[in-house]
Write an enzyme that holds these catalytic residues in place. Structure first.
Site, short mmCIF file in Angstrom:
data_model
loop_
_atom_site.label_atom_id
_atom_site.label_comp_id
_atom_site.label_asym_id
_atom_site.label_seq_id
_atom_site.Cartn_x
_atom_site.Cartn_y
_atom_site.Cartn_z
N GLY A 133 2.61 -9.92 -7.93
CA GLY A 133 3.25 -9.63 -9.23
C GLY A 133 3.35 -10.88 -10.08
N GLU A 181 6.63 -3.33 -10.24
CA GLU A 181 7.50 -2.85 -9.16
C GLU A 181 7.14 -3.68 -7.95
OE1 GLU A 181 9.81 -0.92 -9.52
OE2 GLU A 181 9.30 0.22 -11.33
N GLU A 221 4.59 -11.64 -4.71
CA GLU A 221 3.63 -12.74 -4.84
C GLU A 221 2.50 -12.36 -5.81
OE1 GLU A 221 2.25 -13.77 -1.00
OE2 GLU A 221 0.83 -15.24 -1.81
N CYS A 229 8.80 -0.04 -0.34
CA CYS A 229 9.32 -1.28 -0.93
C CYS A 229 10.84 -1.32 -0.94
CB CYS A 229 8.78 -1.45 -2.34
SG CYS A 229 8.98 0.04 -3.33
N GLY A 236 3.41 -3.55 -6.10
CA GLY A 236 2.89 -4.31 -4.96
C GLY A 236 3.84 -5.45 -4.63
N GLU A 283 10.13 -10.08 2.89
CA GLU A 283 9.74 -8.69 3.07
C GLU A 283 8.70 -8.59 4.20
OE1 GLU A 283 7.59 -6.76 -0.18
OE2 GLU A 283 8.99 -5.11 0.06
N LYS A 341 -6.60 1.24 -10.68
CA LYS A 341 -7.26 0.60 -9.53
C LYS A 341 -6.43 0.89 -8.28
CE LYS A 341 -7.15 -3.25 -7.34
NZ LYS A 341 -7.46 -2.70 -6.02
#
Ligand SMILES: NC(=O)c1ccc[n+]([C@@H]2O[C@H](COP(=O)([O-])OP(=O)(O)OC[C@H]3O[C@@H](n4cnc5c(N)ncnc54)[C@H](O)[C@@H]3O)[C@@H](O)[C@H]2O)c1
Length: 887
Positions: A238, A255, A236, A289, A233, A390, A180
């Site tokens: 995750g 990740e 939150e 990231c 991603g 972040e 996706k």
């Protein structure tokens, strides 16, 4: 406008409800393409296709070479699409064109290289060399098998590369996958799907379904037919994915976010550090990231650094991403722009000093684009939210510190642990700092450097698991151990007998690799033995008594140039320190083999030295390990000088651990010495009391091996032979220590008894003797002899048949006797022999205090020999009773 469809079961299809959405070029803010929008029904169809493909074996069932060949075709097809992929990646994700070229080329290279690595080096099946269990030896091997249906959820910052980070390992390892892509950047994953179709990847193996994260994500992460989720991603999301996956306990790799520290040390090359700081933060507009968004700078160079970094940042050209002169393009979306603006405002409110940037940028002709200036905050405190959260944009915090330790502490003061950098001209210092930072990647004098063979992933809340390299491939496998016992029959399988009354083990593995050379003058063969072993630097290990008797020097004179020295400091019942000292000596002299000249104490120390020499470290690293060595050890030749332990052929080393207050073992087929030279001249000097007590040690080995729960016919044959030889020859050598023939027979009996217990183990008498040996310094053989007849009587109802055979071997006429009486007669005969040869009969005679017996009983229970005793016992009271009888 171009139109893209979903890719399900090998076909490009519309969404079942016909929905579509537009994807935007962030450099212009204008629509780029129309894309079918997957919903729940499409996700279910994609999962079903992936499940069918996996279960059919069309992919997982291919042998690795065939699968890898198909993936190389896939990589070729991706290369064919290169130009289109680069242009689409730029326009869909806002990547500057120079960078997109690298990323897209890397996507196909990554597939190609990881596939080649897997085909040639990945351990899909490996033997476990240490078989690990004395009760159930056999073959152990481990297979890596695909997990099943994987879901790859890909973010918008690197849509091609990060899709490939999921597709490549999943497919290489034999899984199927539903990808996706992010709804902001759906296009390149669909181009990859075209390449897969063109390469003939079977239908259903790869499926791509763009759509909104929420609804689609829920279906993908909760569906029972999905076995693994790989997500890249925010932390939150995750967390939410982990929660959703938990209901059906899916495998998960994540990740997630980062707030990586880029630590500039005070000796850094200033220009390189400033470049590294800008590159680490502003590349791809900070939407990476692992960006180094916290720059830690020492106070003494802080102002100079800020000044240079400001100039460097202000020189960066911001422009449309397809313009090759642009250093920075747009951020991905309106929403992302708003997040960046929120954090810049927050930073000012928190009291950070805005040095440059902090505003949108207009690019001429591209007024609808989402451009933002590189932004530097100085005088940031690490506790501020802009330093902890972040931002995912071109915003950097520069934080002051005063010592390397403080820098590491600040770097680690974060919920994240993804990556980081250290800049210094002193690489050793930089490495020290890098080791201290708790993150999954550290770059020294560099940033953003990825490699397909190296792992990437996060500590702490930056993720779970690793991507890339063999670590990443492993994440797409299940690990299966397969155990194949030597014994597959219910009579011989030990575990099966635990629940039956038949405890008899008929099966055994007999391994006797020691070459035995026996006879008067056999010492002269040692030269050839050493040559055959390929050695040239033998160290003789011995003890002071044996040295004094001239035996070690006899060996040295035979070895001449092949001997590098004699180490004669092994004490009786050696402890860890003495073994370590001998190991140090062997290392210092660069010995390539050990010749042990002595009794069990010297031989056992030598076995342990050989392990440490081969494997490194100290003796303590290897104690209490069973069947754990995987390779032959440093070569070991034994010249036994006592009549007892049989250690020259056994797979056991016994070492005293003074702090534990007992003897500890290493048991492993790989410590069996290479050769034993049984030259009777080496036992002629053995004093009478030692001759007697060591002979009783051998006797105890033989009797306990026969009555052990692991006994078998080969051990019985050897044990009975040893018992007969000892009972006949011990009185002869006691009468005349120079009776060479009888001395040789005693040596052979000791060796034979050693073999018998190597395959069958010993029992309670040994457990008790080890204990009084350690706690009260009773010589091992003497303690064995004293307790043996008492233990034989204790075992009588559990080993009557075996003990009756022992009686015969001891010369008892058992004709007409009941089996139990014959068994008891064996114990009497042992005592009679001991009396005849002057062996001490009671523990009090060898200095054991009566009040010490209860403690001995407890320690004996912890000795592993007890596991194999004919009569099971776990009651210290029972053992105390036997000690009392022997007292
Ligand atoms: N690894 C095994 O399979 C195994 C089996 C049983 C016992 N052990 C261990 O062996 C040790 C006991 O060994 P041991 O009974 O052979 O005694 P030992 O090696 O402790 O020697 C006892 C004494 O006899 C002296 N000596 C030895 N040979 C001599 C000779 N020919 N002439 C003059 N003096 C001599 C030694 O100098 C020493 O002082 C114990 O630590 C025991 O735990 C090991």
């Amino acid at each position: 406008m171009e139109q893209y469809k979903l890719f399900i079961d090998g076909e490009f299809v519309d969404a079942q409800d016909g929905k579509t959405f537009e994807t935007i070029d962030p450099g212009t803010g204008l629509p780029l393409a129309t894309v079918a929008q997957a919903g729940r029904a499409d996700a279910e169809a994609a999962i079903a296709a992936a499940r069918r493909a996996f279960d059919s074996g069309v992919w997982s069932g291919l042998d690795v070479a065939a699968r890898i060949a198909k993936l190389q075709d896939f990589a070729d097809q991706i290369s064919q699409q290169g130009v289109r992929l680069v242009a689409t990646e730029c326009m869909d994700a806002g990547q500057i064109v120079g960078y997109a070229k690298i990323i897209v080329v890397w996507a196909s290279l990554l597939l190609r290289n990881l596939a080649t690595y897997a085909a040639t080096k990945f351990p899909f099946e490996e033997e476990v060399l240490a078989s690990g269990n004395a009760f159930a030896p056999g073959r152990e091997f481990v297979r890596r098998e695909p997990i099943g249906v994987c879901v790859g959820i890909v973010p918008w910052n690197f849509p091609t590369a990060l899709a490939m980070w999921k597709i490549a390992p999943a497919l290489i390892m034999g899984n199927t996958i539903v990808v996706k892509p992010a709804s902001n950047t759906p296009l390149t994953a669909l181009i990859l799907a075209e390449a897969a179709k063109a390469a003939g990847i079977p239908k259903g193996v790869l499926n791509v379904i763009p759509g909104p994260g929420g609804e689609l994500g829920k279906t993908l992460c909760t569906h029972p037919d999905v076995d693994k989720i790989a997500f890249t991603g925010s932390t939150e999301v995750g967390r939410e994915i982990m929660r959703m996956a938990s209901d059906t306990v899916k495998k998960v790799t994540l990740e997630l976010g980062g707030k990586s520290a880029n630590i500039i040390l005070d000796d850094a090359d200033m220009d390189l550090a400033v470049d590294g700081a800008c590159f680490g933060t502003f590349l791809h507009q900070g939407q990476i990231c692992e960006s180094g968004t916290r720059i830690l700078v020492p106070s003494k160079i802080y102002d100079e650094f800020i000044d240079k970094m400001q100039k460097r940042a202000e020189a960066l050209r911001i422009g449309y991403q397809l313009d090759p002169t642009s250093h920075m393009g747009p951020v991905v979306s309106k929403e992302q722009l708003a997040t960046i603006e929120y954090y810049v405002k927050l930073g000012k409110e928190e009291g950070a000093e805005l040095i440059t940037g902090g505003k949108r940028v207009e690019v001429k002709g591209m007024e609808g684009g989402y451009y933002y200036a590189p932004t530097i905050f100085a005088n940031v405190n690490n506790k501020m939210r802009i330093a902890q959260e972040e931002i995912f944009g071109p915003v950097v915090c520069v934080i002051k510190y005063d010592s390397d330790e403080e820098a590491v502490a600040i770097a680690n003061d974060s919920i994240y642990g993804l990556a980081g950098g250290v800049f210094s001209t002193n690489i050793a210092r930089a490495e020290r700092v890098a080791r201290g930072v708790r993150t999954g990647t550290m770059w020294i004098n560099n940033f953003h450097v990825f490699a397909e063979y190296c792992p990437f992933g996060g500590y702490k809340q930056s993720g779970v698991g690793r991507e890339l390299g063999k670590w990443g491939l492993e994440e797409y496998t299940e690990v299966k151990r397969i155990h194949v016992p030597y014994f597959s029959d219910h009579n011989t399988n030990f575990v099966a007998t635990l629940l039956s009354d038949n405890k008899k083990i008929e099966g055994f593995s007999y391994n006797c690799p020691t070459q035995v050379i026996a006879g008067h003058g056999s010492l002269s063969s040692i030269y050839k033995v050493i040559v055959d072993l390929g050695c040239r630097r033998a160290l003789i290990l011995t003890d002071p008594g044996v040295r004094k008797a001239g035996l070690a020097d006899l060996v040295k004179n035979t070895l001449v140039d092949f001997c590098v020295g004699i180490y004669d400091n092994i004490p009786p019942d050696p402890d860890l320190e003495s073994v370590d000292a001998a190991t140090d000596k062997a290392r210092e002299l660069e010995a390539d083999c050990i010749v042990s000249v002595g009794g069990g104490s010297v031989i056992d120390a030598a076995k342990t030295v050989c392990i440490a020499l081969k494997n490194g470290g100290k003796a303590n690293d290897y104690l209490n390990r069973w069947y754990a060595l995987s390779e032959p050890q440093t070569p070991h030749i034994v010249v036994p000088t006592t009549a007892g332990t049989g250690s020259e052929v056994t797979n056991i080393a016994v070492i005293t651990d003074k702090t534990a207050g007992r003897k500890l073992f290493i048991a492993d087929p790989r410590i069996v010495p290479n050769a034993a030279i049984l030259d009777p001249r080496f036992t002629m000097t053995l004093p009478k009391d030692m001759t007697v007590s060591t002979a009783m040690d051998a006797m105890t080995h033989a009797v306990e091996a026969m009555t052990s729960i692991m006994a078998n016919q080969i051990c019985d044959g050897q044990a009975l032979h040893a018992i007969r030889q000892i009972s006949e020859n011990l009185p002869l050598v006691v009468a005349d220590g120079q009776n060479e023939k009888a001395r040789l027979s005693m040596q052979i009996a000791a060796t034979t008894a050693g073999w018998s217990f190597t395959i069958a183990q010993v029992g309670l008498a040994h457990a008790m003797a080890h204990t009084v040996g350690t706690l009260h310094h009773v010589p091992h053989g003497a303690a064995c002899g004293i307790v043996l007849p008492k233990v034989m009587r204790f075992n009588v109802d559990h080993a009557a048949g075996k003990l009756a055979l022992v009686a015969e071997a001891l010369g008892v006429d058992t004709k007409g006797m009941k089996e139990r009486d014959a068994a008891l007669a064996a114990a009497d005969a042992v005592e009679a022999l001991m009396k005849k040869v002057g062996h001490p009969m009671r523990l009090r005679d060898v200095g054991v205090p009566e009040e010490g017996l209860p403690v001995c009983a407890f320690h004996a229970l912890a000795d592993s020999s007890i596991l194999f005793n004919a009569r099971p016992t776990s009651d210290p009271g029972e053992i105390l009773e036997i000690y009392k009888q022997a007292y």
